[in-house]
Design an enzyme around this catalytic site. Sequence first.
Site, PDB file in Angstrom:
ATOM      1  N   GLY A  74       0.552  -1.210  -0.083  1.00 25.75           N
ATOM      2  CA  GLY A  74       0.156  -0.030   0.089  1.00 25.75           C
ATOM      3  C   GLY A  74       0.739   1.264   0.018  1.00 25.75           C
ATOM      4  N   ASN A 154      -8.728   4.072   7.808  1.00 20.62           N
ATOM      5  CA  ASN A 154      -8.084   2.795   8.725  1.00 20.62           C
ATOM      6  C   ASN A 154      -8.298   2.975  10.065  1.00 20.62           C
ATOM      7  OD1 ASN A 154      -6.183   4.917   7.732  1.00 20.62           O
ATOM      8  ND2 ASN A 154      -4.727   4.008   9.106  1.00 20.62           N
ATOM      9  N   GLN A 182      -8.072  -0.276   2.858  1.00 24.43           N
ATOM     10  CA  GLN A 182      -8.981  -0.902   3.944  1.00 24.43           C
ATOM     11  C   GLN A 182     -10.508  -1.292   3.327  1.00 24.43           C
ATOM     12  OE1 GLN A 182      -8.705  -1.301   7.081  1.00 24.43           O
ATOM     13  NE2 GLN A 182      -6.454  -0.630   7.068  1.00 24.43           N
ATOM     14  N   SER A 202      -3.351  -3.203  -0.895  1.00 23.67           N
ATOM     15  CA  SER A 202      -2.188  -3.937  -0.068  1.00 23.67           C
ATOM     16  C   SER A 202      -2.750  -5.400   0.295  1.00 23.67           C
ATOM     17  CB  SER A 202      -1.785  -3.202   0.786  1.00 23.67           C
ATOM     18  OG  SER A 202      -0.650  -3.880   1.554  1.00 23.67           O
ATOM     19  N   HIS A 204      -1.926  -7.757   2.549  1.00 28.52           N
ATOM     20  CA  HIS A 204      -1.968  -8.286   3.886  1.00 28.52           C
ATOM     21  C   HIS A 204      -2.978  -7.876   4.776  1.00 28.52           C
ATOM     22  CE1 HIS A 204      -0.289  -4.900   6.339  1.00 28.52           C
ATOM     23  NE2 HIS A 204      -0.037  -4.280   5.124  1.00 28.52           N
ATOM     24  N   THR A 240      13.223  -7.467  -9.748  1.00 27.58           N
ATOM     25  CA  THR A 240      12.521  -8.845 -10.155  1.00 27.58           C
ATOM     26  C   THR A 240      11.251  -9.145  -9.324  1.00 27.58           C
ATOM     27  OG1 THR A 240      14.883  -9.830 -10.420  1.00 27.58           O
ATOM     28  CG2 THR A 240      13.089 -11.399  -9.717  1.00 27.58           C
ATOM     29  N   CYS A 328       2.486   6.723  20.877  1.00 28.95           N
ATOM     30  CA  CYS A 328       3.687   7.120  22.003  1.00 28.95           C
ATOM     31  C   CYS A 328       4.838   6.999  20.843  1.00 28.95           C
ATOM     32  CB  CYS A 328       4.101   6.415  23.113  1.00 28.95           C
ATOM     33  SG  CYS A 328       5.003   7.010  24.117  1.00 28.95           S
TER      34      CYS A 328
HETATM   35  C1  LIG Z   1      -2.113  -0.449   5.822  1.00 28.57           C
HETATM   36  C2  LIG Z   1      -2.538   0.747   4.895  1.00 28.57           C
HETATM   37  C3  LIG Z   1      -1.535   1.505   3.963  1.00 28.57           C
HETATM   38  C4  LIG Z   1      -0.013   0.776   3.695  1.00 28.57           C
HETATM   39  O1  LIG Z   1      -0.173  -0.143   3.222  1.00 28.57           O
HETATM   40  P1  LIG Z   1       1.257  -1.492   3.475  1.00 28.57           P
HETATM   41  O2  LIG Z   1       1.130  -2.640   2.457  1.00 28.57           O
HETATM   42  O3  LIG Z   1       1.308  -1.768   4.791  1.00 28.57           O
HETATM   43  O4  LIG Z   1       2.445  -0.556   3.033  1.00 28.57           O
HETATM   44  C5  LIG Z   1      -1.840   2.154   3.363  1.00 28.57           C
HETATM   45  N1  LIG Z   1      -3.131   2.966   3.403  1.00 28.57           N
HETATM   46  C6  LIG Z   1      -4.110   2.351   4.337  1.00 28.57           C
HETATM   47  C7  LIG Z   1      -5.525   2.920   4.315  1.00 28.57           C
HETATM   48  C8  LIG Z   1      -3.757   1.289   5.125  1.00 28.57           C
HETATM   49  O5  LIG Z   1      -4.658   0.762   5.971  1.00 28.57           O
END
Ligand SMILES: *Cc1c(COP(=O)(O)O)cnc(C)c1O
Length: 398
Positions: A74, A154, A182, A202, A204, A240, A328
Amino acid sequence: MGKQRIIYMDHSATTYTKKDVVDVMLPYFTNHFGNPSSIYSIARESKQAIDSARSKVAKALGAQPDEIYFTSGGSESDNWAIKGVAYANRKRGNHIITTKIEHHAVIHTCQFLEKEGFAVTYLPVDRYGLVDPSDLEKAITEKTILISIMYANNEIGTIEPIQELAAIAQKHKVYFHTDAVQAIGNVSIDVKSQNIDLLSLSAHKFYGPKGVGALYIRNGIRIENLIHGGGQERKKRAGTENIAGIVGCGKAIELATADISGHNARIQVMRDRLLRGILEKIPHARLNGHPTKRLPGNLNVSFEFIEGESMLLWLDDEGICASTGSACTSGSLEPSHVLLATGLPVEISHGSLRLTLGDVNTEADIDVVLEVLPKVVSKLRDMSPLYQKEAKDRGCNV
Ligand SMILES: *Cc1c(COP(=O)(O)O)cnc(C)c1O
């Protein structure tokens, strides 16, 4: 207190990788390890696997496969969309419009571009975190080259009126990018009918692997490369390919978009029961974000007289994983820019808790959180001199 079963309620931070996704990835670490740029047959297998993943991502978004570019996630997709459009369209103008509640991958990129001579407007949001489309229209000038507004937030889960916002961009012939990290798997997206020019995702965040994502770039968009080097990704993104990751991203998006309404219905019922229980059992609590226009698994609540990080530590002790809007960093407590943008006072935003549900959560998890959280909040309030004073002043038994 010993560590019990983990109750994971931080799905907006990341998700586990589904077994079906891991299974399709594994052969690309061992048998099918060929570099797709080579010409022998094991390389062709890698190339075909990437093509197939690209088609899956395209299908999930209503895009063409040749409009999908794989990235490292992301953050890279956001950086590429914004810097790439800014640098390629500099002659047309130097103005970018975004919002005050974007992810740091967008906000910090825009701040970087300000140092490079670009002008950025950060649109405000209302108390629910919604952008007003008329604010967007008013902010557009002759020099505006890009509008970047996130699909869903998010932290507070608010879903923006993307169709309306993108229509305004189109009317004024300005490129429209959305950070949909999200949103994938939670809302149905169709980039063509929604007039979206660029979209970040993204893996994950939707039960795929970490370190892989994609940027959708509508054909014909003028954009500069971010990563220079070899000719991968049709000469637009060097390096790659992360083949196993890309294969996982394709499988994960296919699974995440197969039954969005079924997935949402299940999670939303649990989320709503959790919210009702929290508001019933804990005084001086309020919901952040929009009551209905929000991600199905997102719950963000503020508790007065509480410090978020202490709450997280106590919850962790009970095996509950959550997050807070107060981070923090370098020793000083920084309240969330998102909560502040919704007008929440600094003290209250420090006591915010984000619980994000996903497909591992069960009704039994909700019972546990509803049992544990009120105790944690009341324990922390008992230790808070501010709370004791307030209780006396209000003359009530709080
Ligand atoms: C998690 C997140 C990202 C970043 O994605 P990564 O794959 O962790 O770099 C960007 N934008 C939003 C809204 C996210 O929740």
